[in-house]
Design a protein around this motif. Structure first.
Motif, PDB file in Angstrom:
ATOM      1  N   LYS A   1       0.859  -1.179   0.000  1.00  0.00           N
ATOM      2  CA  LYS A   1       0.000   0.000   0.000  1.00  0.00           C
ATOM      3  C   LYS A   1       0.897   1.232   0.000  1.00  0.00           C
ATOM      4  O   LYS A   1       2.065   1.162   0.406  1.00  0.00           O
ATOM      5  N   PRO A   2       0.384   2.381  -0.450  1.00  0.00           N
ATOM      6  CA  PRO A   2       1.180   3.608  -0.388  1.00  0.00           C
ATOM      7  C   PRO A   2       1.462   3.999   1.062  1.00  0.00           C
ATOM      8  O   PRO A   2       0.715   3.655   1.972  1.00  0.00           O
TER       9      PRO A   2
ATOM     10  N   LEU B   1       0.008   1.394  -9.271  1.00  0.00           N
ATOM     11  CA  LEU B   1       0.606   2.330  -8.329  1.00  0.00           C
ATOM     12  C   LEU B   1       1.370   3.430  -9.063  1.00  0.00           C
ATOM     13  O   LEU B   1       1.253   4.617  -8.727  1.00  0.00           O
TER      14      LEU B   1
ATOM     15  N   ILE C   1      -0.441   6.720  -7.933  1.00  0.00           N
ATOM     16  CA  ILE C   1       0.029   7.093  -6.592  1.00  0.00           C
ATOM     17  C   ILE C   1       0.242   8.595  -6.449  1.00  0.00           C
ATOM     18  O   ILE C   1       0.092   9.166  -5.361  1.00  0.00           O
TER      19      ILE C   1
ATOM     20  N   CYS D   1       6.032   3.216  -1.072  1.00  0.00           N
ATOM     21  CA  CYS D   1       5.008   2.275  -0.625  1.00  0.00           C
ATOM     22  C   CYS D   1       5.533   1.454   0.538  1.00  0.00           C
ATOM     23  O   CYS D   1       6.727   1.477   0.851  1.00  0.00           O
TER      24      CYS D   1
END
Length: 434
Positions: free
Chosen positions: A148-149, A174, A178, A206
């Motif tokens: 996940k970020p 992403l 992102i 991330c």
């Protein structure tokens, strides 16, 4: 005669203004919106610099006291509040303590200092680094893991990774998306005093983490003059076999010893962070098989989703906590004084890849359902003609068409009432991609 208190709410909409006016002790308060709610609700593009300038100009133009500046939303509102409060001398926690919660890598490193046995193995990585997968492995994380970020909202851009193919598919998304949060988050990071090792991990990075799971819940709490208070635990229940949430339920059904331990862990970590004079919530898993508690993440606000749950069960929305703290008062939060012993927020979802909304229930249909199920609130999230893939703040697997808050005497009645209501919600779609 009482002096009127002026409370400024970033992103205030009519739905939440109605809630705020029902709080205890707000008879002498006047609520003012700061920044159009559409700028924080209906888009994923956030120009933090412009928003801060707009909010500052709005507040400077106010003739009279600025007694409090508050919000009840995640990014970008949560990260703007410490900056605005410092500028105008109102109460909230410091920007650095807030970022120790919201910057996921910094948060994990701080958690590891005091509760290392209750967090997963983790490492930060650059999704634009072609050798990222090798570096994750070198850090001791192997399939499966979660990515996940370092700053995200909800479950957006979070992926379970079971294979190299999964990883590279996730990396493609992403890299494409992102920046929507990373760029404005970096604007906030530039205003904070960061340790060098944290400054090196900016918003475009991330996190990779060991897979954790179990019974998910959220501890809602606040810190008032250094004292950490947890006032309720809400269960987060998912649809079978997917990551999408089905409903949030209050009070929690977790065993009392587990709830007490989560409350203890919460106090330990929030005091260590130095968080103060603001609300928060901490998400946990209880792995029942291993009898192990995992801290998932810390959010620097009340959960807006839980407001109606607390109102139904305890007798007041926990926006009470946000407002009281901002005014420098110990929160006047009731307990078990509400109309229902149990309440839930349900997510009415479809599991399409994409579609166009052809029909939604009209106002009369919604009113009839709310009348049939007293105490129910239905909040549609889509409009006719809308493409589902354009909805903001969705998870990676489904789309929430409506939020439905309901109260009942027990869990059996709650679920039965929801199923009856859901069967009567009439949506239609064109161009379905399943």
């Amino acid at each position: 005669m009482s002096v009127k208190k002026h409370i400024f709410v970033v992103g205030l909409n009519e739905f939440n203004l109605h809630r705020l006016k029902q709080l205890r002790g707000v008879e002498t308060c006047e609520f003012h919106g700061v920044i159009d709610p559409a700028a924080v609700y209906e888009t994923e593009v956030f120009d933090i610099d412009s928003m801060l300038k707009e909010a500052t100009a709005h507040l400077e133009a106010h003739e009279g006291n600025i007694d409090a500046i508050v919000g009840y939303m995640d990014f970008p509102v949560s990260t703007m509040l410490p900056i605005l409060c410092e500028r105008f001398g109102t109460r909230t926690t410091s920007l650095e303590s807030l970022l120790k919660c919201e910057h996921k890598y910094w948060s994990r490193t701080v958690q590891r200092e005091v509760i290392p046995d209750f967090i997963p193995a983790f490492t930060a990585f650059d999704p634009f680094d072609d050798d990222a997968l090798v570096k994750i492995s070198d850090a001791g994380l192997y399939f499966p893991f979660f990515i996940k970020p370092i700053k995200s909202s909800g479950s957006r851009l979070g992926f379970r990774i079971d294979s190299p193919e999964d990883f590279y598919q996730a990396i493609e998304r992403l890299r494409a998306e992102i920046g929507l949060i990373a760029d404005p988050f970096n604007t906030v990071l530039e205003q904070a005093r960061l340790p060098p090792d944290i400054a090196a991990v900016d918003g475009h990075f991330c996190m990779a983490e060991e897979i954790i799971g179990g019974w998910q819940c959220t501890v809602e709490g606040y810190v008032f003059d250094g004292e950490v208070v947890s006032y309720g635990i809400v269960d987060s229940l998912r649809y079978p076999h997917v990551l999408s949430f089905f409903h949030y339920r209050y009070p929690s059904g977790l065993p009392d010893p587990i709830q007490r331990k989560m409350t203890e862990l919460t106090a330990t970590v929030m005091q260590h962070i130095g968080y103060d004079n603001a609300a928060f919530n901490v998400e946990y898993f209880w792995d029942e098989v291993q009898d192990r508690i995992w801290l998932l993440e810390i959010n620097t606000r009340i959960s807006q989703s839980h407001c109606d749950l607390f109102a139904k069960v305890d007798g007041a929305s926990h926006q009470q906590v946000t407002v009281d703290l901002a005014l420098g008062k110990r929160p006047d939060m009731p307990h078990r004084q509400g109309r229902y012993p149990m309440a839930a927020k349900f997510f009415y979802r479809v599991f399409f890849t994409d579609a166009v909304v052809a029909r939604v229930p009209d106002a009369d249909e919604i009113a009839a359902l709310e009348n049939e199920f007293p105490g129910t609130v239905i909040d549609l999230q889509v409009t006719e003609g809308q493409r589902l893939s354009e909805l903001p703040e969705q998870d990676s697997y489904s789309y929430a068409l409506a939020y439905i808050w309901m109260g009942a005497q027990d869990e059996t009645a709650l679920l039965a009432n929801y199923e009856r209501l859901a069967e009567q919600l009439s949506f239609a779609f064109d161009d379905i991609i399943s």
